[in-house]
Motif scaffolding. Structure first.
Motif, PDB file in Angstrom:
ATOM      1  N   GLU A 471     -63.261  35.431  -3.340  1.00  0.00           N
ATOM      2  CA  GLU A 471     -62.144  34.494  -3.196  1.00  0.00           C
ATOM      3  C   GLU A 471     -62.291  33.560  -1.998  1.00  0.00           C
ATOM      4  O   GLU A 471     -61.473  32.657  -1.812  1.00  0.00           O
ATOM      5  CB  GLU A 471     -60.831  35.260  -3.093  1.00  0.00           C
ATOM      6  N   ILE A 472     -63.337  33.754  -1.189  1.00  0.00           N
ATOM      7  CA  ILE A 472     -63.625  32.800  -0.111  1.00  0.00           C
ATOM      8  C   ILE A 472     -65.041  32.241  -0.256  1.00  0.00           C
ATOM      9  O   ILE A 472     -65.577  31.638   0.673  1.00  0.00           O
ATOM     10  CB  ILE A 472     -63.447  33.436   1.283  1.00  0.00           C
ATOM     11  N   ASN A 499     -62.908  33.806  10.820  1.00  0.00           N
ATOM     12  CA  ASN A 499     -61.951  34.809  10.347  1.00  0.00           C
ATOM     13  C   ASN A 499     -61.283  34.313   9.083  1.00  0.00           C
ATOM     14  O   ASN A 499     -60.279  33.601   9.119  1.00  0.00           O
ATOM     15  CB  ASN A 499     -60.894  35.106  11.414  1.00  0.00           C
ATOM     16  N   ALA A 500     -61.842  34.706   7.936  1.00  0.00           N
ATOM     17  CA  ALA A 500     -61.325  34.241   6.646  1.00  0.00           C
ATOM     18  C   ALA A 500     -60.092  35.013   6.201  1.00  0.00           C
ATOM     19  O   ALA A 500     -59.537  34.717   5.137  1.00  0.00           O
ATOM     20  CB  ALA A 500     -62.414  34.333   5.583  1.00  0.00           C
ATOM     21  N   GLY A 505     -58.091  30.373  10.033  1.00  0.00           N
ATOM     22  CA  GLY A 505     -59.475  30.729  10.320  1.00  0.00           C
ATOM     23  C   GLY A 505     -60.447  30.361   9.226  1.00  0.00           C
ATOM     24  O   GLY A 505     -61.665  30.440   9.431  1.00  0.00           O
ATOM     25  N   ARG A 506     -59.960  29.970   8.061  1.00  0.00           N
ATOM     26  CA  ARG A 506     -60.850  29.656   6.941  1.00  0.00           C
ATOM     27  C   ARG A 506     -61.436  28.260   7.066  1.00  0.00           C
ATOM     28  O   ARG A 506     -60.751  27.323   7.493  1.00  0.00           O
ATOM     29  CB  ARG A 506     -60.096  29.762   5.611  1.00  0.00           C
ATOM     30  N   TYR A 513     -61.521  27.944  -2.269  1.00  0.00           N
ATOM     31  CA  TYR A 513     -61.694  29.153  -3.077  1.00  0.00           C
ATOM     32  C   TYR A 513     -60.435  30.015  -3.039  1.00  0.00           C
ATOM     33  O   TYR A 513     -59.923  30.448  -4.077  1.00  0.00           O
ATOM     34  CB  TYR A 513     -62.879  29.983  -2.553  1.00  0.00           C
ATOM     35  N   PHE A 514     -59.955  30.301  -1.824  1.00  0.00           N
ATOM     36  CA  PHE A 514     -58.823  31.215  -1.659  1.00  0.00           C
ATOM     37  C   PHE A 514     -57.554  30.679  -2.302  1.00  0.00           C
ATOM     38  O   PHE A 514     -56.849  31.410  -3.017  1.00  0.00           O
ATOM     39  CB  PHE A 514     -58.572  31.483  -0.170  1.00  0.00           C
ATOM     40  N   ASP A 515     -57.247  29.422  -2.043  1.00  0.00           N
ATOM     41  CA  ASP A 515     -55.979  28.863  -2.535  1.00  0.00           C
ATOM     42  C   ASP A 515     -55.910  28.899  -4.055  1.00  0.00           C
ATOM     43  O   ASP A 515     -54.855  29.203  -4.630  1.00  0.00           O
ATOM     44  CB  ASP A 515     -55.800  27.432  -2.017  1.00  0.00           C
ATOM     45  N   PHE A 516     -57.019  28.586  -4.713  1.00  0.00           N
ATOM     46  CA  PHE A 516     -57.034  28.636  -6.179  1.00  0.00           C
ATOM     47  C   PHE A 516     -56.796  30.063  -6.660  1.00  0.00           C
ATOM     48  O   PHE A 516     -55.974  30.310  -7.544  1.00  0.00           O
ATOM     49  CB  PHE A 516     -58.367  28.121  -6.714  1.00  0.00           C
ATOM     50  N   THR A 517     -57.507  31.007  -6.063  1.00  0.00           N
ATOM     51  CA  THR A 517     -57.400  32.405  -6.474  1.00  0.00           C
ATOM     52  C   THR A 517     -55.990  32.934  -6.263  1.00  0.00           C
ATOM     53  O   THR A 517     -55.417  33.591  -7.138  1.00  0.00           O
ATOM     54  CB  THR A 517     -58.395  33.274  -5.675  1.00  0.00           C
ATOM     55  N   SER A 518     -55.438  32.647  -5.104  1.00  0.00           N
ATOM     56  CA  SER A 518     -54.100  33.122  -4.772  1.00  0.00           C
ATOM     57  C   SER A 518     -53.051  32.547  -5.713  1.00  0.00           C
ATOM     58  O   SER A 518     -52.160  33.270  -6.195  1.00  0.00           O
ATOM     59  CB  SER A 518     -53.759  32.750  -3.323  1.00  0.00           C
TER      60      SER A 518
END
Length: 614
Positions: A471-472, A499-500, A505-506, A513-518
């Motif tokens: 996810e990152i 620090n992801a 920290g991302r 990646y993270f925002d889409f997954t979340s």
């Protein structure tokens, strides 16, 4: 203290030592009142313990089993109807008590037998705990185990632990995860490669480099506070060569011997092949996975009962919500079915997913409970869930932008064609990768393909599983060894420059990646139509795959464009699924699309998840 008191204290100490001198281990160490599995076989280990006569106060002993190894005795106690309390097991030599163990029946958690396991409403987050986060640097190296912490070693212990997992549960919740599957946490005392945990040396004890049994119980409590679930990775097929029982076998046939070592041929198809030779089937089921992992003999009644009780003990002790069972289809068929049925009889609403790493839907479905295929051979595993490895195989489609008859998104379509083979299609675990496969983000080094893959596993039937760090954008090259596909999560160690775990920290790429997954999986938490809805799929055209998930209340239209070109396609073709809807709102972008129009256009390498509405 007076001289008399000192002498008395010494006498008491000597008596205590004498009373328990011959007892080194008792497993299970305690049990619970009111269990379905009420006939408990207590294994007692100690030097020449079999020479003594066991007597249990206040309880009925239905069997005493001794083996060729005098250091073991198995005492079967009938606990049915017994209240919680202490039930001393005395060991006598002639009439003299020489050793005592106070076996406790604990009060069972209210409603424990009706616990609800993970299901298609969940998203499972898979971690390698040694590589996730180091919450306690004091346990990186411990005197009681061999391998010490060495983060510079790709295949060594890096220090991740239970404390680190607990520290980042809010991160997992924000990601949209509702269940946590950790690779094994029990002690693995191998001299090297012990970080993965699959060569366990004590199955009643959390590895001290991860923490304590009590910390594992706390992990479950912290997850449950967040309405999240805890899944234990259980290994029925093998233990580690350093397991204390392997070092002093209860019976010669506790493990499979040829004599000694012989490696599995890994041909799991021999398990159901009506034409298989006996030698091939034997080497599949009985061969060792690797030289450091002796193969347990589940056809030995003592062995299968031992692992049944150990599994139930962990469910009850740690308040678990499910098991993932490693190398499920390598076990003795009848033995693993007995194990699975015993766990499910104790917890009828529990869930167990078995690793059945095959590449044919008929062969995978053979292993699911009530399979019509395995019924042909009068066999039932009682296993609620299996892994959709053929869908994982089809992930190669994302590298095939120019689709042919067999290439591109047609692979997904053809995978779902075979859903009729499974007795419970919603219980299939779907994934783009796991801790044993190539990293998805290594195979496809762009966020567009990742988004397409997550859209797929987040909206099809079954239970989605996400591998930590994907996810990152985490990658890893399996050709460099398993350690590279199990890299440290950035931010999990003091001194990490990236620090992801935090939004601030991302990097920009990690954030995408993270925002889409979340967003996708947070939406999915409450999308009942995805959890249990039906599916209608349409044959892909120009590498555009369209399918609908629907129930009586809602319809979701999913569009995956795997082409490098923008695509425009006729909407009239989907009229039977669109029905009276006039618009669709994309879950990710919020964009509204008119589905009454003649055509729809979608950008290259992109997707829509459209909630249809009048």
């Amino acid at each position: 203290m007076s001289t008399l008191k000192k002498m008395f204290a010494v006498v008491v100490l000597l008596l205590t030592v004498t009373v328990n001198a011959q007892i080194d281990k008792v497993e299970p160490p305690f049990w619970w009142e009111g269990m379905h599995h009420s006939s408990v076989q207590v294994m007692v280990y100690g030097e020449d313990i079999a020479d003594l006569t066991p007597v249990v106060s206040k309880a009925t002993v239905t069997a005493i089993t001794k083996t060729e190894n005098p250091n073991y005795v198995f005492i079967t106690i009938d606990t049915k109807g017994l209240p919680a309390g202490m039930y001393p097991i005395q060991f006598k030599k002639k009439k003299k008590v020489v050793a005592t163990y106070n076996f406790e029946l604990k009060t069972r958690r209210e409603g424990s037998e009706y616990r609800k396991g993970f299901d298609s409403s969940d998203m499972i987050y898979l971690i390698m705990p040694d590589r996730f986060a180091n919450g306690n640097t004091d346990n990186d190296s411990m005197t009681s185990v061999i391998e010490k912490g060495d983060r510079s070693n790709l295949n060594g212990r890096h220090g991740g632990d239970i404390a680190g997992v607990i520290k980042h549960l809010d991160y997992l919740e924000g990601l949209g995860a509702t269940a946590l599957w950790s690779t094994p946490l029990c002690e693995d005392n191998d001299k090297a490669y012990s970080y993965h945990g699959y060569a366990q040396s004590d199955v009643y004890k959390i590895d001290p480099r991860y923490g304590t049994n009590e910390e594992y119980v706390q992990l479950g409590k912290e997850l449950h506070k967040r309405d999240m679930k805890l899944i234990l990775d259980y290994v029925t097929n093998h233990w580690g060569l350093e397991h204390w029982m392997i070092q002093d076998l209860p019976t010669y046939d506790w493990i499979h011997q040829f004599p000694g070592y012989a490696q599995s041929n890994y041909r799991m198809s021999t398990q159901m092949d009506p034409n298989a030779s006996e030698i091939d089937a034997r080497y599949c089921m009985n061969g060792w996975f690797v030289p450091t992992m002796p193969d347990l003999n589940q056809s030995n009644p003592l062995v299968v009962n031992y692992i049944i009780q150990n599994a139930i003990w962990w469910v009850e002790y740690a308040d678990l919500d499910g098991f993932r069972v490693d190398t499920y289809s390598y076990n003795d068929k009848e033995g693993i079915a007995k194990w699975t049925k015993a766990v499910m009889d104790e917890y009828p609403n529990f869930n167990i997913v078995g690793e059945v790493w095959l590449h044919d839907q008929a062969q995978i479905s053979y292993w699911q409970k009530d399979s019509k295929i395995s019924a042909i051979q009068s066999y039932n595993t009682y296993l609620p869930s299996v892994m959709d490895f053929t869908l994982h195989d089809a992930m190669s489609a994302f590298g095939q932008e120019n689709a042919g008859w067999f290439d591109g998104t047609i692979q997904f379509y053809e995978n779902f064609v075979n859903d009729f083979l499974y007795p419970d299609i919603n219980a299939i675990l779907v994934f783009a990768e796991n801790h044993d496969t190539d990293r998805f983000n290594q195979r496809f080094q762009n966020v567009a393909d990742y988004k397409l893959a997550m859209t797929l596993i987040g909206t099809v039937r079954g239970i989605p599983q996400l591998y930590y760090g994907s996810e990152i954008g985490m990658a890893g090259d399996k050709s460099k060894g398993d350690g590279d596909i199990r890299r440290d999560f950035p931010g999990g160690w003091n001194g990490d420059t990236n620090n992801a775990f935090t939004a601030s920290g991302r990097t920009a790429t990690q954030k995408e990646y993270f925002d889409f997954t979340s967003k996708l999986f947070t939406w999915r938490k409450n999308a009942e139509v995805i959890h249990t809805g039906k599916t209608t799929q349409y044959i892909p055209q120009d590498n555009v795959y369209v399918y609908f998930r629907y129930n009586e209340k809602a319809t979701v239209m999913v569009v995956l464009n795997n082409s490098k070109e923008e695509r425009t396609f006729d909407l009239n073709r989907f009229a039977e699924s669109i029905k009276t809807a006039t618009k669709g709102t994309d879950v990710i972008s919020g964009k509204t699309i008119d589905v009454t129009a003649k055509a729809m256009t979608i950008a290259a390498k992109s997707s829509y998840v459209l909630e249809l509405a009048p």
